[in-house]
Structure formats: C-alpha cells, structure tokens
Design a protein around this motif. Structure first.
Motif, PDB file in Angstrom:
ATOM      1  N   ARG A   1      -1.059  -7.002  10.122  1.00 55.40           N
ATOM      2  CA  ARG A   1      -0.031  -6.092   9.602  1.00 55.40           C
ATOM      3  C   ARG A   1       0.387  -6.677   8.272  1.00 55.40           C
ATOM      4  NH1 ARG A   1       3.982  -2.742   9.389  1.00 55.40           N
ATOM      5  NH2 ARG A   1       6.090  -3.425   8.955  1.00 55.40           N
ATOM      6  N   GLN A   2       0.482  -5.858   7.244  1.00 54.56           N
ATOM      7  CA  GLN A   2       0.936  -6.319   5.936  1.00 54.56           C
ATOM      8  C   GLN A   2       2.103  -5.447   5.523  1.00 54.56           C
ATOM      9  OE1 GLN A   2      -0.100  -8.253   3.094  1.00 54.56           O
ATOM     10  NE2 GLN A   2      -1.578  -9.468   4.227  1.00 54.56           N
ATOM     11  N   GLU A   3       3.147  -6.076   5.051  1.00 54.35           N
ATOM     12  CA  GLU A   3       4.318  -5.317   4.571  1.00 54.35           C
ATOM     13  C   GLU A   3       4.469  -5.581   3.103  1.00 54.35           C
ATOM     14  OE1 GLU A   3       7.833  -6.955   6.261  1.00 54.35           O
ATOM     15  OE2 GLU A   3       7.109  -6.707   8.288  1.00 54.35           O
ATOM     16  N   ASN A   4       3.802  -4.849   2.295  1.00 52.30           N
ATOM     17  CA  ASN A   4       4.061  -4.987   0.853  1.00 52.30           C
ATOM     18  C   ASN A   4       3.416  -3.827   0.104  1.00 52.30           C
ATOM     19  OD1 ASN A   4       1.263  -5.909   0.106  1.00 52.30           O
ATOM     20  ND2 ASN A   4       1.840  -7.589   1.450  1.00 52.30           N
ATOM     21  N   TRP A   5       3.920  -3.626  -1.084  1.00 49.78           N
ATOM     22  CA  TRP A   5       3.491  -2.520  -1.939  1.00 49.78           C
ATOM     23  C   TRP A   5       1.998  -2.611  -2.232  1.00 49.78           C
ATOM     24  CZ3 TRP A   5       1.087  -1.752  -6.538  1.00 49.78           C
ATOM     25  CH2 TRP A   5       1.299  -0.543  -7.204  1.00 49.78           C
ATOM     26  N   HIS A   6       1.550  -3.817  -2.541  1.00 47.92           N
ATOM     27  CA  HIS A   6       0.153  -4.006  -2.928  1.00 47.92           C
ATOM     28  C   HIS A   6      -0.780  -3.506  -1.813  1.00 47.92           C
ATOM     29  CE1 HIS A   6      -3.007  -6.641  -5.010  1.00 47.92           C
ATOM     30  NE2 HIS A   6      -3.609  -5.932  -4.091  1.00 47.92           N
ATOM     31  N   HIS A   7      -0.462  -3.909  -0.590  1.00 49.82           N
ATOM     32  CA  HIS A   7      -1.300  -3.473   0.527  1.00 49.82           C
ATOM     33  C   HIS A   7      -1.218  -1.956   0.717  1.00 49.82           C
ATOM     34  CE1 HIS A   7      -2.990  -2.796   4.437  1.00 49.82           C
ATOM     35  NE2 HIS A   7      -1.828  -2.323   4.849  1.00 49.82           N
ATOM     36  N   ALA A   8       0.019  -1.444   0.676  1.00 49.70           N
ATOM     37  CA  ALA A   8       0.179   0.005   0.904  1.00 49.70           C
ATOM     38  C   ALA A   8      -0.649   0.788  -0.113  1.00 49.70           C
ATOM     39  CB  ALA A   8       1.652   0.390   0.821  1.00 49.70           C
ATOM     40  N   ALA A   9      -0.623   0.328  -1.376  1.00 59.21           N
ATOM     41  CA  ALA A   9      -1.374   1.026  -2.428  1.00 59.21           C
ATOM     42  C   ALA A   9      -2.877   0.886  -2.206  1.00 59.21           C
ATOM     43  CB  ALA A   9      -0.974   0.467  -3.796  1.00 59.21           C
ATOM     44  N   ALA A  10      -3.328  -0.337  -1.986  1.00 52.66           N
ATOM     45  CA  ALA A  10      -4.773  -0.576  -1.874  1.00 52.66           C
ATOM     46  C   ALA A  10      -5.343   0.048  -0.607  1.00 52.66           C
ATOM     47  CB  ALA A  10      -5.039  -2.091  -1.888  1.00 52.66           C
ATOM     48  N   HIS A  11      -4.603  -0.081   0.494  1.00 53.31           N
ATOM     49  CA  HIS A  11      -5.105   0.457   1.759  1.00 53.31           C
ATOM     50  C   HIS A  11      -5.084   1.983   1.735  1.00 53.31           C
ATOM     51  CE1 HIS A  11      -5.137   0.818   6.314  1.00 53.31           C
ATOM     52  NE2 HIS A  11      -6.197   0.084   6.038  1.00 53.31           N
ATOM     53  N   GLY A  12      -4.039   2.559   1.140  1.00 50.17           N
ATOM     54  CA  GLY A  12      -3.985   4.020   1.006  1.00 50.17           C
ATOM     55  C   GLY A  12      -5.221   4.527   0.273  1.00 50.17           C
ATOM     56  N   ALA A  13      -5.506   3.922  -0.878  1.00 42.93           N
ATOM     57  CA  ALA A  13      -6.666   4.353  -1.679  1.00 42.93           C
ATOM     58  C   ALA A  13      -7.958   4.161  -0.892  1.00 42.93           C
ATOM     59  CB  ALA A  13      -6.715   3.557  -2.985  1.00 42.93           C
ATOM     60  N   HIS A  14      -8.046   3.040  -0.190  1.00 43.77           N
ATOM     61  CA  HIS A  14      -9.270   2.752   0.563  1.00 43.77           C
ATOM     62  C   HIS A  14      -9.489   3.771   1.677  1.00 43.77           C
ATOM     63  CE1 HIS A  14     -11.813   0.747   3.590  1.00 43.77           C
ATOM     64  NE2 HIS A  14     -12.461   0.314   2.514  1.00 43.77           N
ATOM     65  N   VAL A  15      -8.423   4.069   2.401  1.00 40.02           N
ATOM     66  CA  VAL A  15      -8.558   5.012   3.520  1.00 40.02           C
ATOM     67  C   VAL A  15      -8.902   6.410   2.992  1.00 40.02           C
ATOM     68  CG1 VAL A  15      -7.323   6.112   5.445  1.00 40.02           C
ATOM     69  CG2 VAL A  15      -7.110   3.642   5.062  1.00 40.02           C
ATOM     70  N   GLY A  16      -8.280   6.792   1.878  1.00 44.27           N
ATOM     71  CA  GLY A  16      -8.614   8.091   1.280  1.00 44.27           C
ATOM     72  C   GLY A  16     -10.104   8.174   0.959  1.00 44.27           C
TER      73      GLY A  16
END
Ligand code: APR
Length: 412
Positions: free
Chosen positions: A298-313
């Motif tokens: 589990r990661q709680e940070n902006w960087h992860h949210a941004a990178a993981h969002g783009a990756h999943v898309g």
C-alpha cells in the motif's frame, strides 16, 4: 478501434483525484477511443491535493491554481466528467454502478480510484465545531478561514498533515501544540534524522511538540474552547483542533460489491486488476503489486497515485509491463522543502551534509543497499540519489557521507 471501444457502454472511473485523472489520460494515450466517464463526489473540477495543506492554507487565491488539468483537456479527450456524484454501489452481474440519486451507469470496465479517507478519532467528530480534518478543498478553505480568525491550535498527529498545518499556523503567530502518539514526529513518513530535524524547526518557531501522548477525552465548553485531556494527565486547551492521524483506503464500495479487499486496500495484481476481470483499482485504494518490491504494497502518496493511475489506464488497453515505480513525496514546512524518494528510512541512515545548514541529504540503507533518500532543500542531490535507489546501489556509508565523493559517478 480497440476491442473495448466496440461496446456501447464505456469505461467508468470512480474517483476524480490524481489517480482517476491519470487513468483517464492513460487510457486515451494507449489508444482507447470508446466512451469514458470520470465520476467525482466533490463538486470541483479535478484538483491537486498536496497544496491543500500548503499553499492553499497559506494564501487566499491559491485554490485557483491547483487544477489537475485545464478544462479543455477533458473536452478535447472526450472524457465525460460527472461532478458532485457519489457512486454508492456496484452491480457486478449487470456491470453498472449506482449513483446516490438512484441513476445507473453501465460499464464495460470499471476503475476504482477512490483513494483514501482520513482516520477519524473518537470524540473528535469532523462535524464538531472547531474540529478539522484535512482531505478536501472544502476542508482546506474552512481551516484557512478559521486560522485567519485566530485562536490556540491543537494538532492531533505529528505526521505530514499535522506538521504542515503546524507550520502554517505558527507562521501566522498562533500558539500551536502538536500531540503525537508515537515517540517521535513523522514516524511513518520519515527517518529519525529527518523527524528530529523537523521537530527542531517547529520548536524554533514556538510550536510545542508533545510525543508519546494521546488524547484520552475531548470536550468543548460553552466558551468554544476544546479541552483535550491527555493520557499523561495534562490538558491542552485550544479553540481550533486539527486531526491528522493517518488515512485508510476508501474500500467500502469494493467491499460491499464482494471484491477481494484487505485492510491495506483492494487487492490487485501488477496491472491493477482485481479478482473481477472487469474491475480495476488504481492509486492509494489499491493494495498492489510493484515489480520492484516483494509482495503487495500500500502506498500513500501523490507520486504513487499519479504513476499507478497512469499505469492502470494503459494496462486496461495494453497490459505489457508490471507496475514498477520508485515512489516518494514532498513536504513544505517553513522554509524547509523535504523530498523523499524510495524508502523513507533504512536500517542505517547516512547523512551527507550538515543538518544545521538546512540543506542536506539522508541516504537510507537496507542491508548496505541504498533503498531510499530524503533531501532537505537539496532537489539536485535527490535526483542523483534516485539513480542510486533505482540501481539498488551498494555504496559504503563512508563514501555517501564524504562530500568529495562524486555521487553521479557512483550512480552511473
Ligand atoms: N493520537 C496522536 N497521534 C496519532 C494518533 C493518536 N490517536 N494516531 C496516530 N497518530 C499519529 C501517527 O503516529 C503519525 O505520526 O498521527 C500521525 C499521522 O501521520 P501520517 O501517517 O503522516 O498521516 P497524515 O499526516 O494524517 O497524512 C495523511 O496525507 O499528506 C498525505 O499522503 C499523505 O498519507 C498521507 C496522508
């Protein structure tokens, strides 16, 4: 036309924060040209959260500078943005989501990007007058207006949010007390060296930091003053109480729909897939696989949210590579700009530079390997440190510490 684009129903993304927006953009970049809907519970166009505890609290008008994308972006990319709409259920057999107003949206694939919500402390309800939690723009604007009116400030939780708010409040000349349950501040997000450095900066600005204590009971008297009784017998009095005691993944939708959920989030693979092949999870809500690490995270940070969002898309259309990202975060407190990349602490932490100069780097070694770095007012050094982290460099502490070592050569 992609395979998904042949369906009438399109892809629905629940959550219009950074992970949701990046997922939408990732889908378009990967060539998805079907219907795409982004559903957000808040009434605002998608905005960036990190400034909420920084610039937006500090400066009226800063809220106008935090849009994640300009409005043309969504129209130009044919992304239908539904604002002020909360999804309250997923009907998996029919592949549709139910909105709070009872309307339904069909999906061919669903992405959950619901992020995290603040952990709420018993006795300090977010609805109580004078009590603030900080997650949304509305929270930030309300707290800013309240701080401007003045009063004593008690902050429960000496983590990222608590200390950023403390810096703003102390900067306005308010009396601030931080109440931290752990034995030091920033225990989750920073190494002992960085925690001690930040605590000292706060104390220099007059902030009282109380570690190793928690709130036993809280009551607000008729005069509007909160009295927080601590477990060491002390009472902290304040007109303004800010609670920042961590966040939990917003998994309620997924859980109610019977998806596999752990306490760390919705269980996903390295491509964001849940145990329902039509449903993905992205960002902080996902208990995900990162190819650079063992097991799920589990990661709680902006960087992860941004990178993981783009990756999943992207992965919805072209699932070619497993998510592999070194994440990090930043924090602004007074004139300290802290940047952390990789692990925030190691089994050995090595300081390069002089902590009294307000510009230094700490390398976090795990088993002799550089697993993370924290930079205080030293962005260029962090860029080099990131290479060491990415290369899993094994560098002796003596070399990391030595200012004459050219770390760019070591990283090459
Ligand atoms: N009383 C006092 N302190 C507590 C209590 C309690 N009952 N429970 C937890 N704490 C402390 C923790 O020890 C920790 O130091 O609260 C702090 C919470 O800090 P973080 O984990 O950094 O969480 P928070 O500051 O709430 O930030 C939440 O926002 O900035 C983003 O991504 C960031 O995930 C972070 C999120």
């Amino acid at each position: 036309m992609t395979e998904l684009g042949n369906h009438n129903a399109g892809i629905v993304i629940v959550g219009a924060g950074i992970a949701g927006v990046q997922a939408a953009e990732g889908l378009r970049k990967a060539g998805y040209d079907g219907a795409l809907t982004l559903v957000g519970a808040e009434p605002h166009m998608p905005y960036d959260r990190p400034p909420l505890s920084k610039e937006v609290l500090l400066r009226a008008g800063a809220e106008n500078t935090i849009a994640l994308r300009d409005e043309n972006f969504f129209a130009a990319n044919k992304i239908d943005v539904m604002l002020g709409k909360r999804v309250c259920a997923i009907e998996r057999p029919d592949r549709r989501v139910v909105l709070e107003d009872g309307s339904r949206l069909d999906y061919v694939k669903l992405v959950l990007a619901t992020g995290s919500r603040p952990r709420v402390l018993a006795g300090l309800s977010p609805q109580a007058p004078g009590v603030f939690y900080l997650r949304t723009l509305a929270d930030s604007l309300m707290l800013r207006a309240t701080l401007a009116r003045g009063g004593r400030v008690a902050i429960v939780g000496g983590g990222v949010i608590g200390l950023e708010v403390a810096a703003v409040a102390a900067g306005r000349g308010l009396a601030v007390t931080v109440i931290e349950a752990a034995s030091r501040v920033m225990a989750r997000a920073a190494s002992p060296v960085i925690g001690a450095y930040l605590a000292k900066r706060h104390q220099e600005h007059g902030v009282a930091i109380r570690c190793g204590v928690s709130v036993d009971s809280a009551r607000q008297d008729g005069d509007g003053c909160w009295r927080l009784a601590l477990n060491d017998g002390c009472v902290v009095e304040a007109e303004i109480v800010v609670v920042g005691v961590g966040v939990v993944p917003e998994t309620s939708l997924a859980g109610a729909a019977g998806l596999q959920v752990a306490k760390e989030g919705v269980v996903t693979d390295g491509f964001g897939r849940t145990d329902d092949s039509n449903i993905y999870a992205a960002g902080e809500v996902a208990y995900h696989v990162n190819g650079l690490e063992k097991g799920r995270q589990r990661q709680e940070n902006w960087h992860h949210a941004a990178a993981h969002g783009a990756h999943v898309g992207r992965a919805l259309i072209a699932p070619d590579t497993c998510y592999s990202e070194i994440c990090g975060y930043w924090s602004d407190q007074y004139d300290t700009h802290l940047m952390v990349s990789g692990l925030p602490a190691g089994d050995v932490d090595v300081v390069r530079g002089d902590v009294t100069t307000n510009r230094f780097v700490v390398f976090h070694l795990v088993g002799g390997v550089v697993a993370g770095a924290s930079a205080v007012n030293a962005a260029p050094e962090l860029r080099v440190a990131k290479l060491l982290v990415r290369n899993r460099a094994r560098v002796p502490a003596s070399e990391l510490q030595d200012p004459s070592t050219d770390l760019r050569k070591v990283a090459a």
